[in-house]
Structure formats: C-alpha cells, structure tokens
Write a protein that holds these residues in place. Sequence first.
Motif, PDB file in Angstrom:
ATOM      1  N   PRO A   1       3.399   6.058   0.366  1.00  0.00           N
ATOM      2  CA  PRO A   1       3.047   7.486   0.291  1.00  0.00           C
ATOM      3  C   PRO A   1       3.433   8.157  -1.032  1.00  0.00           C
ATOM      4  O   PRO A   1       2.914   9.236  -1.341  1.00  0.00           O
ATOM      5  N   PHE A   2       4.307   7.534  -1.807  1.00  0.00           N
ATOM      6  CA  PHE A   2       4.652   8.079  -3.122  1.00  0.00           C
ATOM      7  C   PHE A   2       3.545   7.833  -4.144  1.00  0.00           C
ATOM      8  O   PHE A   2       3.585   8.395  -5.230  1.00  0.00           O
ATOM      9  N   GLY A   3       2.602   6.970  -3.803  1.00  0.00           N
ATOM     10  CA  GLY A   3       1.485   6.742  -4.702  1.00  0.00           C
ATOM     11  C   GLY A   3       1.490   5.414  -5.424  1.00  0.00           C
ATOM     12  O   GLY A   3       0.711   5.218  -6.367  1.00  0.00           O
ATOM     13  N   PHE A   4       2.344   4.494  -5.037  1.00  0.00           N
ATOM     14  CA  PHE A   4       2.320   3.168  -5.661  1.00  0.00           C
ATOM     15  C   PHE A   4       1.005   2.473  -5.313  1.00  0.00           C
ATOM     16  O   PHE A   4       0.572   2.466  -4.162  1.00  0.00           O
ATOM     17  N   GLN A   5       0.379   1.884  -6.318  1.00  0.00           N
ATOM     18  CA  GLN A   5      -0.909   1.232  -6.103  1.00  0.00           C
ATOM     19  C   GLN A   5      -0.828  -0.284  -6.054  1.00  0.00           C
ATOM     20  O   GLN A   5      -1.748  -0.944  -5.604  1.00  0.00           O
ATOM     21  N   SER A   6       0.268  -0.867  -6.529  1.00  0.00           N
ATOM     22  CA  SER A   6       0.376  -2.328  -6.508  1.00  0.00           C
ATOM     23  C   SER A   6       1.814  -2.753  -6.256  1.00  0.00           C
ATOM     24  O   SER A   6       2.762  -2.022  -6.566  1.00  0.00           O
ATOM     25  N   CYS A   7       1.936  -3.947  -5.703  1.00  0.00           N
ATOM     26  CA  CYS A   7       3.240  -4.515  -5.363  1.00  0.00           C
ATOM     27  C   CYS A   7       3.285  -5.953  -5.852  1.00  0.00           C
ATOM     28  O   CYS A   7       2.401  -6.762  -5.543  1.00  0.00           O
ATOM     29  N   LEU A   8       4.304  -6.266  -6.633  1.00  0.00           N
ATOM     30  CA  LEU A   8       4.539  -7.627  -7.098  1.00  0.00           C
ATOM     31  C   LEU A   8       5.852  -8.127  -6.515  1.00  0.00           C
ATOM     32  O   LEU A   8       6.786  -7.342  -6.353  1.00  0.00           O
ATOM     33  N   TYR A   9       5.906  -9.411  -6.217  1.00  0.00           N
ATOM     34  CA  TYR A   9       7.191  -9.936  -5.747  1.00  0.00           C
ATOM     35  C   TYR A   9       7.368 -11.383  -6.168  1.00  0.00           C
ATOM     36  O   TYR A   9       6.401 -12.127  -6.364  1.00  0.00           O
ATOM     37  N   ALA A  10       8.635 -11.761  -6.331  1.00  0.00           N
ATOM     38  CA  ALA A  10       9.013 -13.150  -6.576  1.00  0.00           C
ATOM     39  C   ALA A  10       9.780 -13.627  -5.355  1.00  0.00           C
ATOM     40  O   ALA A  10      10.696 -12.935  -4.885  1.00  0.00           O
TER      41      ALA A  10
END
Length: 350
Positions: free
Chosen positions: A179-188
């Motif tokens: 909801p804060f507006g993050f458009q992508s998520c990356l993870y290791a």
Amino acid sequence: MSRFKVVVTRNIGPDALGIIRACNDIDMVLWNHDERPEREWVLRNAQGAHGFLVLMSDKVNDELLDAAGPQLRVVSTMSVGFEHCDLRALAKRDLLLGHTPDVLTDAVADIGVMLALMASRNAGQGHKIVLDGQWPKMVWAPFTLCGPQISTLSGAGRRTVGFVGFGRIAQATLKRLVPFGFQSCLYAGSKRQNQDANRERDVELGSQLGIVIERVDLEEVAKASDVVFLLCPGGEETHHLVSESFLRKMKRTAVLVNVSRGTVVDSNALAKALKEEWIWGAGLDVVEGEPDIGQDHPLVKEPRAVVIPHMGSGTHETRTEMAKLAAMNVVNGIYGRPLLAGVDVKRYVD
C-alpha cells in the motif's frame, strides 16, 4: 506411576505455565523471576530433568545436557532462533528440540516496517532533539530533518523493496509495504530451497498483491533496492552477509533494516557506511553481541541508526502464544508425542 521433571528458566506467564501444571505426573522447577537464572542454579536443578524450557539467553550445551542425565528427552526454547543450543550436542544424544516460529510473524513484520519508516524519516534524531530539550532552539529550514520518502509520490520513480530471506515474515512485511506504493520486490534466498516451488509461490503471491516478485542474487538486492530487509537465519552461512562490499553496492538513499539476527551484519562496516553516507540509514532490532551494546557502540553513536533492544516479537498477544507453544512442545516431547514446532537437528549437523 512414573513422574517427570521439567525445568523452566523464566516465568512465562500463567497461560503457558498452566499447560505444564495441568499434567499431574510432571513436576515443574521454575525460576520465577524475569532476570536470567544463575548458571549454578540451572545446573543443580537440571539433575534428573526430562525436559527443559529455556529462553535465548540460556546456553544449552554439553555441560547442561550432561548435568541432566540420560533420561532427558526434550529441550524447548521460547524463540524462533536456536543459536544458543548446541545442535551437535543435542543430536548425539538423540534429543528433541522445539522452538516457536510462525506465531510471531505479524509482530515482527510490524516492527520491521516501523524501523524502515523511522530510519528513512530521521525519527531517531528527531526524538533525541525533543528528549534533550533542543526543540525550542532548533532552527526550522525547508529541508530540516528531511529524508527519503518510502511511499510513492505521484509521478515519482519506481520503488523496489529487497529481502535477504523470503520466508513467512518477509512475505508478511511485503503485504504491509504494497500500500505504500512499492512496485517490485527482489529477494535472495537459500540455495537449499526448492526454487521451482518458490517460483510458483512468487507468481501466485505477486498476482495477489499486484507486484512483481523476483529471486535474484545478493548483489542485485543490494544494488536495486530502496529498502533492504534482513530476514534470514543466523549461523555460519549468513555470518556478516551484509559486509562492506554489500553496503557499498547499496543506493545512497537506501535504508537497511535488520529484524533477524545481529550476526548477519558486520557492525563496523555498517557504522562506516552510515558515517560516510554510503547509505541513508539503518533500523536495527538486533545487533551482533547483544545485549552487551552500550552507548559507546559504533552503531549507537550513529545518528542515522535507529537501534532498539530486540523487541520484534514484543506484543502481549505474541509472547503469550510463544510461551504456550513452548510449553506444549516440552510436554509433547516428554510424552513422546510429535512437537508442534520442532527443529530437525540432524539436518544441521550431518
């Protein structure tokens, strides 16, 4: 009728203690105080124990297990982590180890987001100004105490959140951040994980949240993320995973949040990164060497480091559920029933 003995090294509340007391054939020895018991008390009362219920500050090693004797069946820790338990010592005695995952997922996710906001918005510095009575003397200027905005402004650039470790807590954190507006998520993630199964999970979760989730290497998490959350286990594999090299790859406006284990971060490297402004700030619920973290610690002295004393699971609701789960684990272990949440000890030592 056989009787069993359980040693409990802290008062874990009436709900959890009631689970043990309800067992008529179990005698409980309780250290009925909030502070850590003296080692001599633990070793003396360990004799003849069939089960231990311990906390993170209690060392479970050969010394303790030998003091208990061969009838010991189970160790239950009221914590997710089990670095304080010697897994080899447990494995060679074929002992059960219980812990308390899952029930603290929401509480830790909440505090991780809180730390990200505090670190990005200079909340630590602002709070200190008020506490020190300096607010009346502060000269306001258009950019006083400004920091990078986590939420996305209309027309602003793409926001990316990065995770080191992408288990339940990381996924719960992501749900709070969307909801804060993050458009992508990356993870290791760990190489031990089933990547095909995780890929299916990522597609499904991304579809639910309306966000792109991608597994990448550690370097890409550092380079591309606006906020990096550390949510991986402790131990040798992750020791100082966040090193000077990792920190130098991060954005100057990025924030690092650690709500996992203090050993994952090289404290001196992070203090240097903050001092020399390689990154914007850090929110830390855990620090290597805790609780022996004094005012002279390099991270405590850094204005853009928000350091709190390992409070991630600190809600009444969560701690009560952790205590009850720890109590059920020790009872089940004594009676030869499956633990509600057990650690596959031999997996870690083979």
